[in-house]
Write an enzyme that holds these catalytic residues in place. Structure first.
Site, mmCIF file in Angstrom:
data_model
loop_
_atom_site.group_PDB
_atom_site.id
_atom_site.type_symbol
_atom_site.label_atom_id
_atom_site.label_comp_id
_atom_site.label_asym_id
_atom_site.label_seq_id
_atom_site.Cartn_x
_atom_site.Cartn_y
_atom_site.Cartn_z
ATOM 1 N N GLY A 1 -5.773 0.557 -4.942
ATOM 2 C CA GLY A 1 -6.680 -0.427 -5.290
ATOM 3 C C GLY A 1 -6.676 -0.459 -6.836
ATOM 4 O O GLY A 1 -6.572 -1.805 -7.319
ATOM 5 N N HIS B 1 0.803 -1.185 0.110
ATOM 6 C CA HIS B 1 -0.019 -0.034 0.160
ATOM 7 C C HIS B 1 1.007 1.161 -0.132
ATOM 8 O O HIS B 1 1.095 1.878 0.929
ATOM 9 C CB HIS B 1 -1.076 -0.082 1.098
ATOM 10 C CG HIS B 1 -2.410 0.279 0.993
ATOM 11 N ND1 HIS B 1 -3.083 -0.638 0.124
ATOM 12 C CD2 HIS B 1 -3.198 1.322 1.177
ATOM 13 C CE1 HIS B 1 -4.377 -0.112 0.211
ATOM 14 N NE2 HIS B 1 -4.296 0.956 0.575
ATOM 15 N N ASP C 1 -3.469 7.378 -1.846
ATOM 16 C CA ASP C 1 -4.647 6.911 -2.646
ATOM 17 C C ASP C 1 -4.427 6.248 -3.862
ATOM 18 O O ASP C 1 -3.225 6.408 -4.394
ATOM 19 C CB ASP C 1 -5.589 8.054 -2.645
ATOM 20 C CG ASP C 1 -7.089 7.475 -2.984
ATOM 21 O OD1 ASP C 1 -7.221 6.502 -2.850
ATOM 22 O OD2 ASP C 1 -7.701 8.746 -3.439
ATOM 23 N N LEU D 1 -4.255 0.502 -9.020
ATOM 24 C CA LEU D 1 -2.967 0.065 -9.428
ATOM 25 C C LEU D 1 -2.707 -1.336 -9.086
ATOM 26 O O LEU D 1 -1.864 -1.939 -10.108
ATOM 27 C CB LEU D 1 -1.931 1.083 -8.565
ATOM 28 C CG LEU D 1 -1.992 2.533 -9.132
ATOM 29 C CD1 LEU D 1 -0.953 3.358 -8.269
ATOM 30 C CD2 LEU D 1 -1.764 2.691 -10.666
ATOM 31 N N HIS D 2 -3.077 -1.855 -8.149
ATOM 32 C CA HIS D 2 -3.100 -3.261 -7.730
ATOM 33 C C HIS D 2 -3.642 -4.035 -8.809
ATOM 34 O O HIS D 2 -2.997 -5.157 -9.270
ATOM 35 C CB HIS D 2 -3.481 -3.518 -6.272
ATOM 36 C CG HIS D 2 -4.542 -4.829 -6.178
ATOM 37 N ND1 HIS D 2 -3.733 -6.064 -6.219
ATOM 38 C CD2 HIS D 2 -5.778 -5.058 -6.140
ATOM 39 C CE1 HIS D 2 -4.631 -7.060 -5.894
ATOM 40 N NE2 HIS D 2 -6.093 -6.281 -5.971
#
Length: 514
Positions: free
Chosen positions: A347, A340, A344, A349-350
């Site tokens: 998610g 992480h 911000d 980018l994951h």
């Protein structure tokens, strides 16, 4: 007791580390080592113990072995058992080596200089701690694999002549998630889903394939925002879709991730761009005090540069390239989201990293993006359980305190918890998602477009109708099982005769079953 050992190895117990055993049994391997050396490390998903029955079985997070499997109650005995039956847990091993110090490992090697387990431990000590042991180079013994490929997915490996082992670890000391072989993963890898996808689209006309690809790309982009609880305007969805469509063209490193974060965030007036400069967590705040209530605590901001560099090296290194692309994508993408690194945008980018690996390794058919985010959205509860499969075990070993800004400050060294995690549940989940896109989404969308094209062509021979109304008519029929509803007959399509409606419904049915 061994150096660094806090207490004797356990005898028969009913509960260990808060985990009940199916029967009273003797903890062995990693369970015994974690307990005896008091290692503050995330507990492996499955622990081992010696049970009273003469049958090996698995239940309630334990694998119970028979009395004949019981190792000697010593560091050597339990380490040998772990390597032989439980595979490599690098986080446990590194913390254990720090607790025992170098002399304990030196003694193990000197006692069995040609032993495969001793030489594997010797290599792992020096690889994990980057500290040479006071031992001469090995001159005898058959070259041993560091990772047992029957237990865990491994790379092709390179020879370490000092230890007479073949280093087939899939990563580097800076970042090396491990994935266990399971029947489900073996079956998925054997299916060769990438080749299946190419066969599915092989006979599709070029224009149909292009439209299918465009729809699936937009669907994935929209779903990725929806997973985060966002409903952005269409132009922002399209922009992110364009980024996903370019996944795999540039190496993933810190600079590229920061570029992608800027695109994801858009309006950055209230968001710090770039790597975090303070702690981070996923969870809620107490409504009264504003204190953090974490479900997951991110890596310390001081560790982010090294972790991101390690992640990038894993992605670009030759070792991970031997892994099936879906396995590599799971390790990279879920490792990123546990770290992480940003305030911000983590998610999306994951999920981008999943597309990056699949595209870069040639898993996707050219020009096609699997709508993995759309499947994740459909399986959001399962997705959260997969994320929690490690977050919950990790959270218990992160010491933290709240800050006056409602954030967290991590007090212990946690970097290795993010470098070395078990990505098996994540790989199984991602394979299920990719298989769903190939088995269902891709053929369904192609079938939809064929039906639409046939319906449109047939209707044009009956009636002149603007494209907007034709699209609406097709959508109404699709939503109502091929029948035009009473409301639609009386409102939008009141001008149609009963005979025309009957012919239109017959045309739709014909195209649906063609």
């Amino acid at each position: 007791m061994e150096q660094g050992q806090k207490k004797p190895f356990s005898g028969p117990v009913s509960v260990l580390h808060g985990r009940w055993l199916p029967k009273t049994a003797v903890p062995v391997g990693y369970a015994a080592l974690i307990d005896a050396f008091d290692l503050a490390v995330p507990i492996p998903i499955t622990l081992a113990a010696i049970g009273p029955r003469h049958k090996v079985y698995q239940a309630e997070g334990w694998k119970l072995y028979t009395p004949r499997h019981e190792p000697e109650a010593s560091l050597t005995g339990h380490l040998t058992f772990a390597l032989r039956y439980e595979g490599l847990d690098l986080a446990v091993l590194k913390m254990l080596f720090r607790a025992t110090g170098p002399e304990a490992v030196v003694e193990i090697v000197r006692a069995a200089p040609t032993g495969a387990y001793a030489r594997r431990l010797w290599f792992l000590y020096e690889w994990l701690l980057d500290q040479p042991l006071d031992l001469p180079n090995a001159t005898r013994g058959t070259y041993a694999l560091v990772v047992d490929p029957e237990q865990q997915w491994a790379s092709e490996g390179e020879t370490s002549s000092r230890h007479r082992v073949k280093n087939n670890l899939p990563g580097t000391p800076a970042w090396c998630p491990m994935i266990f072989r399971t029947p489900e993963l073996d079956d998925f890898v054997a299916r060769n889903l990438g080749e299946e996808a190419r066969r599915v689209i092989a006979e599709a006309p070029a224009d149909l394939l292009a439209r299918t690809a465009a729809f699936l790309l937009l669907k994935d982009s929209r779903s990725s925002f929806q997973i985060e609880g966002e409903d952005p305007p269409q132009d922002r969805i399209q922009r992110w879709g364009q980024v996903i469509g370019e996944a795999g063209r540039r190496p993933v490193d810190r600079m590229e991730l920061e570029r992608l974060q800027r695109i994801v965030i858009g309006d950055a007036r209230f968001v710090h761009l770039g790597l975090r400069q303070e702690g981070g967590f996923v969870g809620e705040h107490d409504r009264v005090s504003g204190a953090p209530i974490p479900d997951h605590i991110s890596a310390r901001h001081e560790d982010l540069p090294d972790l991101i560099d390690g992640l990038a090296a894993f992605d670009q290194g030759p070792a991970a390239r031997h892994l099936d692309p879906v396995l590599a994508a799971a390790a990279l993408a879920f490792g990123f989201v546990y770290i992480h690194p940003f305030e911000d945008g983590n998610g999306r980018l994951h999920r981008y990293l999943i597309h990056h690996v699949l595209a870069e390794r040639g898993f996707n058919p050219p020009g096609l993006v699997f709508p993995v985010s759309a499947v994740i959205l459909d399986r959001i509860d399962e997705y959260r359980r997969v994320l929690e499969s490690y977050s919950r075990r990790l959270l218990a070993h992160v010491r933290w305190r709240p800050t006056d800004r409602g954030n967290v400050e991590v007090l212990n060294d946690t970097a290795d918890f993010y470098r070395y995690f078990d990505a098996t549940p994540h790989a199984e989940f991602l394979f299920r998602c990719v298989a769903r896109t190939i088995d269902v989404d891709l053929p369904e969308e192609a079938r939809f477009l064929r039906t639409y094209d046939g319906f449109r062509a047939g209707l044009s021979l009956m009636i002149d109708m603007p494209d907007r109304l034709l699209d609406l008519l097709f959508r109404f029929l699709r939503q109502n099982g091929g029948t035009l509803s009473k409301r639609a007959r009386e409102k939008e399509f009141a001008a149609l005769t009963e005979d025309e409606i009957a012919r239109i419904e017959a045309l739709y049915a014909e195209q649906r079953h063609d």
